[in-house]
Scaffold this active site. Structure first.
Site, PDB file in Angstrom:
ATOM      1  N   ARG A  65       0.826  -1.198   0.000  1.00 42.41           N
ATOM      2  CA  ARG A  65       0.000   0.000   0.000  1.00 42.41           C
ATOM      3  C   ARG A  65       0.869   1.260   0.000  1.00 42.41           C
ATOM      4  O   ARG A  65       2.039   1.227   0.427  1.00 42.41           O
ATOM      5  CB  ARG A  65      -0.933   0.034   1.210  1.00 42.41           C
ATOM      6  CG  ARG A  65      -0.223  -0.043   2.556  1.00 42.41           C
ATOM      7  CD  ARG A  65      -1.122   0.378   3.696  1.00 42.41           C
ATOM      8  NE  ARG A  65      -1.411   1.805   3.632  1.00 42.41           N
ATOM      9  CZ  ARG A  65      -2.240   2.427   4.461  1.00 42.41           C
ATOM     10  NH1 ARG A  65      -2.874   1.753   5.398  1.00 42.41           N
ATOM     11  NH2 ARG A  65      -2.448   3.723   4.364  1.00 42.41           N
ATOM     12  N   LEU A  66       0.291   2.333  -0.481  1.00 42.33           N
ATOM     13  CA  LEU A  66       0.865   3.668  -0.361  1.00 42.33           C
ATOM     14  C   LEU A  66      -0.194   4.562   0.253  1.00 42.33           C
ATOM     15  O   LEU A  66      -1.370   4.469  -0.102  1.00 42.33           O
ATOM     16  CB  LEU A  66       1.270   4.228  -1.727  1.00 42.33           C
ATOM     17  CG  LEU A  66       2.426   3.560  -2.483  1.00 42.33           C
ATOM     18  CD1 LEU A  66       2.635   4.258  -3.823  1.00 42.33           C
ATOM     19  CD2 LEU A  66       3.708   3.588  -1.669  1.00 42.33           C
ATOM     20  N   ASP A  67       0.205   5.439   1.144  1.00 38.73           N
ATOM     21  CA  ASP A  67      -0.731   6.418   1.681  1.00 38.73           C
ATOM     22  C   ASP A  67      -1.301   7.266   0.554  1.00 38.73           C
ATOM     23  O   ASP A  67      -0.623   7.501  -0.466  1.00 38.73           O
ATOM     24  CB  ASP A  67      -0.034   7.337   2.687  1.00 38.73           C
ATOM     25  CG  ASP A  67       0.381   6.618   3.956  1.00 38.73           C
ATOM     26  OD1 ASP A  67      -0.172   5.538   4.228  1.00 38.73           O
ATOM     27  OD2 ASP A  67       1.260   7.146   4.670  1.00 38.73           O
ATOM     28  N   ARG A  68      -2.491   7.757   0.763  1.00 37.94           N
ATOM     29  CA  ARG A  68      -3.148   8.575  -0.261  1.00 37.94           C
ATOM     30  C   ARG A  68      -2.273   9.738  -0.743  1.00 37.94           C
ATOM     31  O   ARG A  68      -2.164   9.970  -1.948  1.00 37.94           O
ATOM     32  CB  ARG A  68      -4.478   9.100   0.288  1.00 37.94           C
ATOM     33  CG  ARG A  68      -5.268   9.923  -0.708  1.00 37.94           C
ATOM     34  CD  ARG A  68      -6.611  10.332  -0.134  1.00 37.94           C
ATOM     35  NE  ARG A  68      -7.493  10.868  -1.161  1.00 37.94           N
ATOM     36  CZ  ARG A  68      -8.792  11.051  -0.991  1.00 37.94           C
ATOM     37  NH1 ARG A  68      -9.361  10.773   0.157  1.00 37.94           N
ATOM     38  NH2 ARG A  68      -9.533  11.540  -1.972  1.00 37.94           N
TER      39      ARG A  68
END
Length: 259
Positions: A65-68
């Site tokens: 995942r990557l932060d928004r």
């Protein structure tokens, strides 16, 4: 003329970095959610869906995942078995991750941040998580690439303002690890509205027209789960970030950050 809604949609469009029969990687823009989230029920655009559309409708499986607000390399698998293998590789720290971050102050030339992090819980998304869970191991190595001193008194304590560009090598993958670790080091990432410095965020927004988090997932290196060959996928920094670097007096071509 292009209206504001169209410009926003274009700005949030991921671009293809790599694709084969088992993997697809895109350059995720800052501001784009990876998948549906209880944190923003009104959002209708997600990197998963947009990547699927980009490759002709084939289903994609997230493996990290990557932060928004973070931009950069986002990797998906194209079948469940490959997804499991890659997820396990991330968990086993077999994937080498490199980020770039523009931070407040003159960071040390290099270092290792070994600072356990207490899990940060969202009221909705983490409603059933254990709030008393002990702090988890969190380790980030870093190396300073460039620094600059600007003739602007962003803080009342200093007549000038200093900034650094650092390359980050997270060894663990805790929630908001890089943002929290840099804040712990007293060099918060510019544009971080949660763990950053509002005065410097505002300065970059007003002086440079930059209102994004200046954290970029620049490169992923790993062994291909099927072909068993070394993989190295890099996201371009793009004209917005390179233009900012140029205004700060730093090298401003993609090749300058490719090593």
């Amino acid at each position: 003329m292009m209206d504001e809604q169209t410009r926003t949609a274009d700005a949030l469009q991921p671009t293809l970095l790599y694709q084969d029969d088992w993997l697809v990687a895109v350059n995720k823009p800052s501001g784009l959610l990876v998948h549906r989230s209880w944190l923003d029920k009104a959002e209708t655009r997600f990197a998963m869906q947009m990547t699927r559309d980009l490759i002709g409708g084939r289903h994609v499986y997230p493996v990290h995942r990557l932060d928004r607000p973070t931009s950069g390399v986002l990797l998906f698998a194209l079948d469940p078995a490959v997804a499991r293998t890659l997820t396990e590789a991330f968990a086993a720290r077999q994937v080498h991750k490199e980020y770039l971050a523009l931070v407040r102050g003159w960071a040390p030339e290099e270092g290792l941040i070994d600072y356990p992090l207490k899990e940060q819980l969202d009221k909705i998304a983490d409603a059933f998580s254990d709030p008393d869970r002990p702090a988890q191991e969190a380790v980030t190595a870093f190396r300073r690439l460039h620094q600059v001193e600007l003739p602007f008194a962003v803080s009342k304590k200093h007549p000038t303002s200093r900034y650094s560009l650092v390359r980050l090598f997270p060894k663990t993958g805790r929630k908001h690890q890089l943002r929290r670790h840099l804040d712990h080091l007293f060099h918060p990432i510019v544009g971080d509205t949660t763990h950053g410095d509002g005065r410097h965020n505002r300065f970059f927004r007003e002086h440079y027209g930059c209102d994004r988090l200046l954290l970029i997932a620049h490169r992923l290196s790993f062994e291909h789960p099927v072909l068993k060959v070394p993989m190295r996928i890099q996201a371009p920094l793009g004209p917005e970030v390179l233009g900012l670097f140029a205004r700060l007096g730093w090298p401003a071509s993609e090749q300058d950050y490719g090593a």
